[in-house]
Design a protein around this motif. Structure first.
Motif: not given
Length: 459
Positions: A302-307
């Protein structure tokens, strides 16, 4: 000096022919996805996953040794040895090894990490016996000749130089040093120019003998294979090499223990004339056996795993401050790391760091919204399944699981663990992990005033 033409004949005692122990670890469905383990009398473990619907097979051998097993003087020895096992055996020259797999259209490679090393070959299912023979020969019969050690030294120094030319890679090594200091986990897997130049043939050979005993190895194979046939072929290869003579040997257990990381507020700056500034802002995470790792996986996604992640949206989409920005986790046997990476123009480094730190603090104190968590669970579940769509990924999963956990978990059980993560679980992990004071690693051409302000990001 041993030559490639020399050959020793190994005799197998009657005790070494004792019956192996075989277990079905995961039954699969209609024979598909069945995972079995056989432990040979010499302590060698063989795990396989059967997938009859494909025409390929991947065969690998995992060694229970990584860069964290090295002394300061031996830093880089594990990776050096990985290279040398491709240089020749009693049966094959380096060219023979590569040509054998090339001739059937296969691929062969290896990788070294901080806690393990893996050698593997991916071939058509009909060529699996060849892959088994070649890889087992490499692991049991490497000569480690002095001339090969000297020749490969230059190759590894070039690999170090190539890595040094990519600050996006180097900053992660710098972050490990920032968090772990001058310890095995804080040193680079490749070693340094000084340690590689100092390593001798005898040092590497002793390292090989100590860490490549069958009790330290896990054989893994996945694809259109038959477990009993793989076991028979592997056993034959190891017995020919005289590697299964210790009938009382038992496999080494997974790493355990507890290492507390108390690093906080440290800043490491490597000033270089690069086009971008590369930063990692992070803090201690969780060990790979920690039950909270499932909630951490959802939080990280949720923090930094995708666009659609918070960091991507805030840093790239809304403000256009970076092309690459993401978060990641690294879990070791007894500790872990959580980090946020971004690459940006040097003039914008403080804006990027401020936004990243603000988001981490906000999530630590307020948690994530339920819809963010639901989306992250879906993304993590899908990527988990899609990441296991080829035999190489399946081999990696079962081999690493056996070596690092001593057990296997089905994909369905993994998905159940992810699906069972609640918003409260994620918020608790966010408060615990992101509430810590971070540390920072930076590579880039920062001016004095910019460098002086880096402490603001970890205050």
């Amino acid at each position: 000096m041993t030559s490639r033409s020399s050959r020793t004949t190994a005799r197998t005692s009657p005790e070494a022919r004792a019956v192996a122990r075989t277990q079905t670890l995961l039954p699969g469905k209609d024979g598909i996805g069945t995972v079995r383990r056989t432990t040979l009398p010499g302590g060698l473990r063989i795990v396989t996953e059967t997938l009859p619907s494909v025409r390929s097979a991947t065969f690998g051998i995992w060694a229970h040794v990584g860069s964290r097993d090295e002394t300061p003087a031996l830093n880089g020895a594990t990776h050096y040895l990985e290279h040398l096992l491709f240089k020749g055996t009693h049966k094959r020259s380096a060219l023979d090894i590569s040509a054998a797999i090339d001739a059937v259209g296969g691929e062969m490679n290896a990788f070294t990490a901080k806690e393990y090393t893996c050698y593997y070959a991916r071939v058509l299912d009909t060529d699996l016996p060849l892959a088994i023979d070649v890889v087992c020969d490499m692991l049991t019969g490497s000569l480690i000749l002095a001339e090969d050690v000297d020749a490969e030294r230059g190759v590894i120094l070039e690999e170090i130089a190539m890595t040094e030319d990519d600050p996006g890679d180097v900053v992660h090594d710098l972050f490990a040093k920032t968090m772990f200091g001058d310890t095995p986990l804080g040193r680079p897997v490749l070693g340094t120019v000084d340690t590689i130049n100092a390593l001798t043939r005898d040092q590497v050979a002793r390292f090989y003998k100590k860490h490549y005993d069958p009790t330290h190895l896990v054989v893994a194979a996945a694809g259109n294979i038959d477990h009993a046939t793989v076991v028979r072929q592997v056993r034959r290869a190891f017995e020919k090499a005289g590697a299964l003579t210790r009938t009382d040997a038992v496999p080494v257990t997974p790493r355990d223990g507890h290492r507390a990381i108390r690093t906080a507020g440290r800043v490491e700056l490597l000033n270089r004339r690069t086009e971008q500034a590369h930063v990692v802002l992070g803090m201690p995470g969780y060990a790979r056996t920690d039950d909270r790792r499932w909630a951490l996986g959802v939080l990280n996604t949720a923090l930094g795993g995708g666009m659609s992640s918070r960091l991507f949206q805030e840093v790239r989409e809304k403000r256009g401050l970076a092309y690459s920005v993401y978060s990641y986790t690294s879990g070791f046997a007894d500790c872990g790391l959580f980090g946020v990476y971004a690459g940006c123009r040097p003039s914008q480094i403080h804006d990027v760091l401020r936004i990243c730190r603000d988001e981490l603090d906000r999530v630590a104190h307020e948690g994530l919204a339920d819809d963010e968590i639901a989306r992250a669970i879906g993304q993590l579940s899908g990527s988990t399944v899609l990441g296991l769509e080829d035999t190489g990924a399946l081999m990696n999963r079962i081999g690493k699981s056996e070596l690092c956990w001593g057990d296997q978990m089905s994909v369905d059980d993994m998905l159940a663990h992810i699906a069972s993560v609640t918003p409260d679980d994620v918020r608790a992990v966010a408060a615990d992990l992101l509430g810590q004071r971070p540390s920072l690693s930076v590579i880039g051409p920062l001016k004095d005033k910019q460098a002086d302000r880096l402490d603001e990001a970890v205050a």
